[in-house]
Scaffold this motif. Sequence first.
Motif, PDB file in Angstrom:
ATOM      1  N   PRO A  37       0.819  -1.221   0.000  1.00 50.63           N
ATOM      2  CA  PRO A  37       0.000   0.000   0.000  1.00 50.63           C
ATOM      3  C   PRO A  37       0.848   1.266   0.000  1.00 50.63           C
ATOM      4  N   LEU A  38       2.096   1.155   0.448  1.00 52.15           N
ATOM      5  CA  LEU A  38       2.965   2.332   0.447  1.00 52.15           C
ATOM      6  C   LEU A  38       3.709   2.491  -0.874  1.00 52.15           C
ATOM      7  N   LEU A  39       3.758   1.413  -1.646  1.00 51.08           N
ATOM      8  CA  LEU A  39       4.499   1.482  -2.914  1.00 51.08           C
ATOM      9  C   LEU A  39       3.594   1.894  -4.066  1.00 51.08           C
ATOM     10  N   ALA A  40       2.353   1.459  -4.028  1.00 54.21           N
ATOM     11  CA  ALA A  40       1.434   1.793  -5.107  1.00 54.21           C
ATOM     12  C   ALA A  40       0.148   2.313  -4.481  1.00 54.21           C
ATOM     13  N   PRO A  82       6.094   5.684  -5.232  1.00 57.26           N
ATOM     14  CA  PRO A  82       6.707   5.457  -6.560  1.00 57.26           C
ATOM     15  C   PRO A  82       5.669   5.190  -7.647  1.00 57.26           C
ATOM     16  N   VAL A  83       4.601   4.475  -7.311  1.00 54.22           N
ATOM     17  CA  VAL A  83       3.555   4.214  -8.301  1.00 54.22           C
ATOM     18  C   VAL A  83       2.305   4.966  -7.848  1.00 54.22           C
ATOM     19  N   ARG A  84       1.854   5.878  -8.697  1.00 51.10           N
ATOM     20  CA  ARG A  84       0.769   6.752  -8.258  1.00 51.10           C
ATOM     21  C   ARG A  84      -0.617   6.218  -8.590  1.00 51.10           C
ATOM     22  N   TYR A  85      -0.772   4.922  -8.570  1.00 52.51           N
ATOM     23  CA  TYR A  85      -2.094   4.366  -8.847  1.00 52.51           C
ATOM     24  C   TYR A  85      -2.414   3.325  -7.789  1.00 52.51           C
ATOM     25  N   SER A  86      -3.704   3.181  -7.480  1.00 46.12           N
ATOM     26  CA  SER A  86      -4.066   2.091  -6.592  1.00 46.12           C
ATOM     27  C   SER A  86      -4.492   0.912  -7.465  1.00 46.12           C
ATOM     28  N   LEU A 115       1.275  -2.227 -13.012  1.00 42.65           N
ATOM     29  CA  LEU A 115       2.322  -2.284 -11.993  1.00 42.65           C
ATOM     30  C   LEU A 115       1.705  -2.248 -10.590  1.00 42.65           C
ATOM     31  N   ALA A 116       0.714  -1.365 -10.398  1.00 37.43           N
ATOM     32  CA  ALA A 116       0.045  -1.295  -9.095  1.00 37.43           C
ATOM     33  C   ALA A 116      -0.618  -2.627  -8.770  1.00 37.43           C
ATOM     34  N   ARG A 117      -1.232  -3.242  -9.767  1.00 34.00           N
ATOM     35  CA  ARG A 117      -1.903  -4.524  -9.532  1.00 34.00           C
ATOM     36  C   ARG A 117      -0.896  -5.643  -9.254  1.00 34.00           C
ATOM     37  N   MET A 118       0.229  -5.578  -9.952  1.00 36.33           N
ATOM     38  CA  MET A 118       1.256  -6.586  -9.708  1.00 36.33           C
ATOM     39  C   MET A 118       1.797  -6.456  -8.282  1.00 36.33           C
ATOM     40  N   ILE A 119       2.030  -5.206  -7.853  1.00 34.93           N
ATOM     41  CA  ILE A 119       2.579  -4.989  -6.508  1.00 34.93           C
ATOM     42  C   ILE A 119       1.604  -5.504  -5.457  1.00 34.93           C
ATOM     43  N   HIS A 120       0.317  -5.168  -5.633  1.00 37.13           N
ATOM     44  CA  HIS A 120      -0.649  -5.644  -4.642  1.00 37.13           C
ATOM     45  C   HIS A 120      -0.902  -7.154  -4.781  1.00 37.13           C
ATOM     46  N   GLY A 121      -0.808  -7.647  -6.015  1.00 38.47           N
ATOM     47  CA  GLY A 121      -1.010  -9.078  -6.230  1.00 38.47           C
ATOM     48  C   GLY A 121       0.060  -9.925  -5.572  1.00 38.47           C
ATOM     49  N   SER A 122       1.245  -9.350  -5.376  1.00 41.00           N
ATOM     50  CA  SER A 122       2.332 -10.125  -4.762  1.00 41.00           C
ATOM     51  C   SER A 122       1.943 -10.539  -3.341  1.00 41.00           C
ATOM     52  N   ARG A 123       1.061  -9.749  -2.702  1.00 38.62           N
ATOM     53  CA  ARG A 123       0.666 -10.089  -1.326  1.00 38.62           C
ATOM     54  C   ARG A 123       0.029 -11.471  -1.278  1.00 38.62           C
ATOM     55  N   VAL A 124      -0.891 -11.710  -2.214  1.00 39.59           N
ATOM     56  CA  VAL A 124      -1.596 -12.992  -2.225  1.00 39.59           C
ATOM     57  C   VAL A 124      -0.596 -14.134  -2.343  1.00 39.59           C
ATOM     58  N   SER A 125       0.273 -14.047  -3.358  1.00 41.77           N
ATOM     59  CA  SER A 125       1.220 -15.140  -3.586  1.00 41.77           C
ATOM     60  C   SER A 125       2.109 -15.360  -2.375  1.00 41.77           C
ATOM     61  N   ILE A 126       2.705 -14.278  -1.876  1.00 46.29           N
ATOM     62  CA  ILE A 126       3.678 -14.410  -0.799  1.00 46.29           C
ATOM     63  C   ILE A 126       3.008 -14.913   0.488  1.00 46.29           C
TER      64      ILE A 126
END
Lengths: 325, 333
Positions: A37-40, A82-86, A115-126
């Motif tokens: 949430p802090l990155l995107a 860094p990424v200005r989209y949610s 990119l925002a979706r990929m960053i947030h999507g990493s939460r699920v996988s990890i």
Amino acid sequence: MRRGYWSGVWREFRKNRLAVAGLGVVLALIAVAVLAPLLANNRPYCYVTEGKVYFPIFYDYQELRDKDLRKDEFRGFKIFPPVRYSYSEYDLNSIVTGPGRRHLLGTDEQGRDLLARMIHGSRVSIFIGFIAVSIYVAIGIFIGSIAGYYGGWIDIVISRFIEIVMCFPTFFLILTILALWGPSLLSVMVVIGITSWTGIARIVRGEFLKLRETDFVVASRAVGARDLWIILRHILPNALAPVLVSATFGIASTILIESSLSFLGFGVQPPTPSWGDILSQSRDFMDFAWWLTFIPGFAIFITITAYNLVGEGLQEAIDPKSPGR
Amino acid sequence: MKKYIVKRLFLLVPTLLGITFITYLMIRLAPGDYTKLQLGMEGALKSGSISKEILEQEKKLYGLDKPIVVGYAEWLWKFARLDFGTSRKDGRPVAQRIADALPITLTLNIITMIIIYIISIPMGIISAVKKGSLYDRFSSLLLFVLYSLPHFWIALLLLLYLGSGEYLNLFPLGGIHSDWAGGAGPLVRFLDFCWHLVLPVITLTYAEFAFLARYTRANMLEVINQQYIMTARAKGLSEKKVVFVHAFRNSLIPLVTLMATLLPGLLGGTVIVESIFSIPGIGMLSFEAILSRDIPVIMAITTIAAVLTLLGILLADLMYSLVDPRIRLEAKL
């Protein structure tokens, strides 16, 4: 003594450059997932205007609600992530645009920033990887240590049970249970957890069978230590190394299973993004939006590779004689 | 040996009962009333009157109105006589639908299995014999990468670059027969069939062969360090003879058992591959069944798959004891 053992493992592990690189990738991914949430985010960390200081990313201010602070009309000092989209913010003016300056990795069919979706999507996988593997490691250690420590008919019964669970094609069993119970993040984790423990149980059982005849265990029993004490204090710590290796490979395969499930539509439900889901959505636009197919798949691939490299590095560090898997 | 087989077969019984009982429990323990569960389903049976009759039939099939043990025993008896009920989707007997789909999946898996073994065994052996060489390092890395590639992703990329008209149009997008091949001769139809299977087989093959090649290499290395290999070298045998007669034959043992464990993995893999390439095999049948909550089909496939896996493991164990005299002598489980 134990500390000496693990620092020895670490020394061996560090010699393997690929494994260290894998560990770096894994740690970076965990950081991205935790800090997502802090990155995107479409809100700035900090917004200073007319003598007031706001922290819109951390607090929900009444007066700033529904205001897009990225627009120039909001003057003042702004620090953006860094990424200005949610991940859920859609923009119908830029549907399926390729990677570019506005959207580094492009957008999907609803104009959401990839990119925002990929960053947030990493939460699920990890997180699924960690939690599901923790569940099955716990089950596996519990069942395996009972079978290995007590032996005899208990071992025979448990070994039969392990064999039964092993016979089910795991992936198909997961699909069936999810179809009957309904897909959700929790059910994915629990189902992977309760179907995949057999490998760990077999490893722990084997280690226990070996260790329970060793001198230090016999000595401990001779001075009247209880079973639980012997198991937890003397045998288990010595049996953990191969469990750790197997768990690391397990995280890799859990991430693969989760993304396969999401790909088939049985994983995490929208709007929560997950890599498998993004990939599955991309099927309709595959022939012109290559980035929607390529990027999530590549992310899954890199993550799995990193975990496998760490697992292999650990395995070699623990048993230098082992020639790979 | 005979005693061992008898013992194995005898131990098969509780395992079989366990497998079927767990499958049966899944339907008993599914949350909510069985009828309610069905109401949520999509598909042809949403319209009231037919579904009620079918639901009653299914409740009877699974003995849901009876105590759990009685219901299980009755269901198992029906199952043993291949009475799996009727599919919700088209009202055909489930056994019939499975009989239609199974040969396709088996063909796919057997072809895949043969290719996996043909490629990976030589690759693993060469790697092990030339351990540390450039070839070994390169192939190890390549296999590692292949092993980590998600196969649904590869399937999509293959379709995108080789199947769709956008880039290269070399292979069909899916299915197992072309429309035009219907009236053609058997040879043409066979070639057409093979042409349709190229992409799915590639997808199914690469990850497993990467696994198997690494496995072969590890086994060969273990064998090569044994003292009897040193003895064989010491008595002046040619390197070829040492590798192929003394080392390879011993490293074959674990490869035999692996066949049984690869099978359930392949079955899980076919769910994805068959649904991406729309191949009407067991994988696609089960995927569609799960989507439309076609419970009789799901139950039958899960049980059959588990039983097949069990038989695979048994077969592997028996072969194991055939090729490795040490096991035969101990005859212990």
